[in-house]
Design a protein around this motif. Structure first.
Motif, PDB file in Angstrom:
ATOM      1  N   ASN A 127      12.657  -0.833   5.258  1.00 25.11           N
ATOM      2  CA  ASN A 127      11.449  -0.553   6.039  1.00 25.11           C
ATOM      3  C   ASN A 127      10.187  -0.596   5.186  1.00 25.11           C
ATOM      4  OD1 ASN A 127      11.825   1.778   4.572  1.00 25.11           O
ATOM      5  ND2 ASN A 127      11.579   3.184   6.297  1.00 25.11           N
ATOM      6  N   TYR A 128      10.212  -1.423   4.152  1.00 23.70           N
ATOM      7  CA  TYR A 128       9.060  -1.519   3.257  1.00 23.70           C
ATOM      8  C   TYR A 128       7.936  -2.334   3.884  1.00 23.70           C
ATOM      9  CZ  TYR A 128      11.284  -6.047   2.293  1.00 23.70           C
ATOM     10  OH  TYR A 128      11.853  -7.283   2.417  1.00 23.70           O
ATOM     11  N   ASP A 129       6.723  -2.032   3.425  1.00 25.27           N
ATOM     12  CA  ASP A 129       5.534  -2.802   3.790  1.00 25.27           C
ATOM     13  C   ASP A 129       5.237  -3.712   2.604  1.00 25.27           C
ATOM     14  OD1 ASP A 129       2.870  -3.709   4.031  1.00 25.27           O
ATOM     15  OD2 ASP A 129       2.293  -1.968   5.221  1.00 25.27           O
TER      16      ASP A 129
ATOM     17  N   PHE B 210      10.984   3.839   2.242  1.00 23.36           N
ATOM     18  CA  PHE B 210       9.611   3.407   2.002  1.00 23.36           C
ATOM     19  C   PHE B 210       8.575   3.990   2.966  1.00 23.36           C
ATOM     20  CE2 PHE B 210      12.556   0.339   0.318  1.00 23.36           C
ATOM     21  CZ  PHE B 210      12.066   0.111  -0.953  1.00 23.36           C
ATOM     22  N   LYS B 211       8.993   4.507   4.098  1.00 17.29           N
ATOM     23  CA  LYS B 211       8.041   5.081   5.044  1.00 17.29           C
ATOM     24  C   LYS B 211       7.748   6.547   4.740  1.00 17.29           C
ATOM     25  CE  LYS B 211       7.488   1.424   7.655  1.00 17.29           C
ATOM     26  NZ  LYS B 211       6.205   0.684   7.639  1.00 17.29           N
ATOM     27  N   ASN B 212       8.744   7.251   4.267  1.00 19.12           N
ATOM     28  CA  ASN B 212       8.557   8.654   3.899  1.00 19.12           C
ATOM     29  C   ASN B 212       7.704   8.750   2.640  1.00 19.12           C
ATOM     30  OD1 ASN B 212       9.483  11.112   2.153  1.00 19.12           O
ATOM     31  ND2 ASN B 212      10.024  11.644   4.253  1.00 19.12           N
ATOM     32  N   PRO B 213       6.585   9.485   2.665  1.00 19.98           N
ATOM     33  CA  PRO B 213       5.684   9.539   1.499  1.00 19.98           C
ATOM     34  C   PRO B 213       6.354  10.018   0.221  1.00 19.98           C
ATOM     35  CG  PRO B 213       4.603  10.429   3.449  1.00 19.98           C
ATOM     36  CD  PRO B 213       6.037  10.221   3.819  1.00 19.98           C
TER      37      PRO B 213
ATOM     38  N   SER C 175       9.685   9.934  -0.662  1.00 17.33           N
ATOM     39  CA  SER C 175      10.649   8.975  -1.208  1.00 17.33           C
ATOM     40  C   SER C 175       9.941   7.721  -1.705  1.00 17.33           C
ATOM     41  CB  SER C 175      11.719   8.621  -0.170  1.00 17.33           C
ATOM     42  OG  SER C 175      11.144   8.088   1.000  1.00 17.33           O
ATOM     43  N   TYR C 176       8.812   7.367  -1.076  1.00 14.07           N
ATOM     44  CA  TYR C 176       8.061   6.203  -1.558  1.00 14.07           C
ATOM     45  C   TYR C 176       7.440   6.497  -2.928  1.00 14.07           C
ATOM     46  CZ  TYR C 176       4.864   2.245  -1.774  1.00 14.07           C
ATOM     47  OH  TYR C 176       4.197   1.110  -2.175  1.00 14.07           O
ATOM     48  N   LYS C 177       6.966   7.728  -3.117  1.00  3.79           N
ATOM     49  CA  LYS C 177       6.455   8.105  -4.434  1.00  3.79           C
ATOM     50  C   LYS C 177       7.563   8.038  -5.471  1.00  3.79           C
ATOM     51  CE  LYS C 177       2.766  11.088  -2.688  1.00  3.79           C
ATOM     52  NZ  LYS C 177       2.340  12.492  -2.456  1.00  3.79           N
ATOM     53  N   GLY C 178       8.778   8.392  -5.047  1.00  2.36           N
ATOM     54  CA  GLY C 178       9.913   8.270  -5.955  1.00  2.36           C
ATOM     55  C   GLY C 178      10.151   6.829  -6.352  1.00  2.36           C
ATOM     56  N   PHE C 179      10.012   5.918  -5.397  1.00  2.00           N
ATOM     57  CA  PHE C 179      10.154   4.488  -5.707  1.00  2.00           C
ATOM     58  C   PHE C 179       9.057   4.034  -6.669  1.00  2.00           C
ATOM     59  CE2 PHE C 179       8.538   0.216  -4.661  1.00  2.00           C
ATOM     60  CZ  PHE C 179       9.591  -0.538  -5.154  1.00  2.00           C
ATOM     61  N   LEU C 180       7.819   4.465  -6.436  1.00  4.50           N
ATOM     62  CA  LEU C 180       6.734   4.092  -7.342  1.00  4.50           C
ATOM     63  C   LEU C 180       6.944   4.692  -8.727  1.00  4.50           C
ATOM     64  CD1 LEU C 180       3.537   4.375  -5.099  1.00  4.50           C
ATOM     65  CD2 LEU C 180       4.728   2.293  -5.835  1.00  4.50           C
TER      66      LEU C 180
END
Length: 389
Positions: free
Chosen positions: A7-9, A65-68, A70-75
């Motif tokens: 679900n990434y942008d 990727f939509k959850n803020p 978990s997305y910060k974790g990816f970054l």
């Protein structure tokens, strides 16, 4: 390159990763490659990453990727792996320069290579507005408590943890929490303390940023690898003083880290988050089977003294079924001296333990700004985080 659906942008991901690439180029002064490839694998159990000379392979869950958060974790993972392009793939410890793929490579510098990358990976998120200063400081406050709770930090030094990586760190030793340090976590905390020490000693004219950039120029790929002594000498040059005692006490030794002193340099005070200490069990669990299985057990804790072991599966407390969430919620609501009857499966046999709760000796922490900061404290704070006071 992305393998799998998620679900990434795509536009947002490219823009954010570009920001981190530009930040690293500005930090290091150059890009040591002609072409770099991010390879991302999206699978339900994916996680972590591995750096290469001009690429990295990373794993993430498809719907992260939509959850803020978990997305910060990816970054954070992206920031860590990309920083490795310089710190490890170019700036290499002598023990892995060159790397011998035919045998173990014993290295005392993994706390710099991995722990230092952990430190800067997170710091770059703050400096580039992916993570708020408050959230970053909250994370470090958690690191303080973890550092002080972990018995292994008082047994094994950061350089020993690095050297023993082949025989201990990656072997999932059940006693690791009580007998070993962690060159990732401990290395990151040592980088913070060293950064503050250099800024304070130099009147904020220099920092660990300067040390890393100078090390890259002096020991980059093609030249000889560096040692802890090389790193100590370079840090001392920018601090303007001999840092022998710092390295003896904290890098090669197990002296308790002086968190309050280091944060004081940046105008921050470390204080307990709660006014009263909470009782604790001393057993860390994850849900497995029919209950909460102990995966870490702190030496000297109530559960430890009651005779509980790693792998015990707690299925009931005071006659009621429990899972990890139940333990985490109900035990802090009790008080020191309360007795628990825990029903436990061990080797498929049901046993019962009586545990007397005690208050946790190390509280959760938070940071507050000094009421009347000096000019130097404000300068260190703003220079470190790249933000206003």
């Amino acid at each position: 390159m992305i393998y799998g659906d998620g679900n990434y942008d795509e536009k947002k991901m490219i823009a954010d990763m570009t920001t981190l690439i530009k930040a690293n180029k500005e930090f290091w002064g150059e890009l040591p490659y002609e072409r770099y490839i991010f390879m991302l694998h999206l699978t339900p159990s994916a996680g972590g990453g591995t750096e290469h000379i001009n690429s990295t392979i990373m794993g993430a869950r498809p719907l992260a990727f939509k959850n803020p958060d978990s997305y910060k974790g990816f970054l954070g993972l992206t920031s860590h792996e990309y920083f490795h392009t310089w710190n490890v793939k170019q700036l290499r410890p002598a023990g892995i320069h060159p790397y011998d793929f035919a045998k173990e490579n014993y290295v005392k510098e993994f706390w710099i290579a991995e722990g230092g990358t952990d430190y800067y990976g997170a710091l770059f998120l703050v400096r580039n507005n992916f993570l708020t200063v408050d959230n970053y400081l909250q994370t470090i406050a958690g690191s303080v408590q973890q550092d002080r709770l972990k018995p292994g930090n008082r047994v094994q030094s950061a350089s020993e943890s690095s050297f023993d990586a082949w025989v201990k760190f990656w072997r999932n030793n059940p006693s690791a929490y009580n007998a070993e340090s962690d060159y990732y976590d401990k290395g990151a905390t040592l980088f913070f303390l060293l950064d503050m020490e250099i800024r304070q000693s130099s009147g904020n004219k220099s920092s660990l940023d300067d040390v890393m950039k100078a090390m890259f120029q002096r020991f980059r790929l093609g030249k000889k690898g560096y040692t802890v002594d090389d790193f100590q000498k370079m840090a001392g040059e920018f601090a303007g003083k001999n840092l022998k005692s710092f390295f003896e006490d904290y890098v090669h030794g197990t002296k308790p880290l002086e968190w309050e002193k280091a944060f004081g340099y940046a105008g921050l005070e470390l204080v307990p988050r709660d006014t009263t200490l909470k009782p604790w069990l001393g057993a860390f669990t994850n849900d497995a089977g029919t209950g909460a299985r102990i995966n870490r057990l702190a030496a000297g804790s109530p559960a430890y003294e009651a005779g509980m072991n790693l792998g015990d599966e707690i299925v009931a407390m005071n006659g009621m079924r429990v899972r990890t969430a139940d333990l985490n919620q109900r035990i802090p609501e009790m008080k020191a001296g309360d007795k628990l009857k825990l029903a436990v499966f061990r080797d498929d046999m049901l046993r019962e333990f009586e545990v007397t709760l005690r208050n946790q000796e190390v509280p959760p922490y938070k940071f507050v700004k000094t009421k009347n900061p000096t000019d130097l404290q404000k300068a260190i704070y703003t220079g470190w985080l790249k933000t206003s006071w």
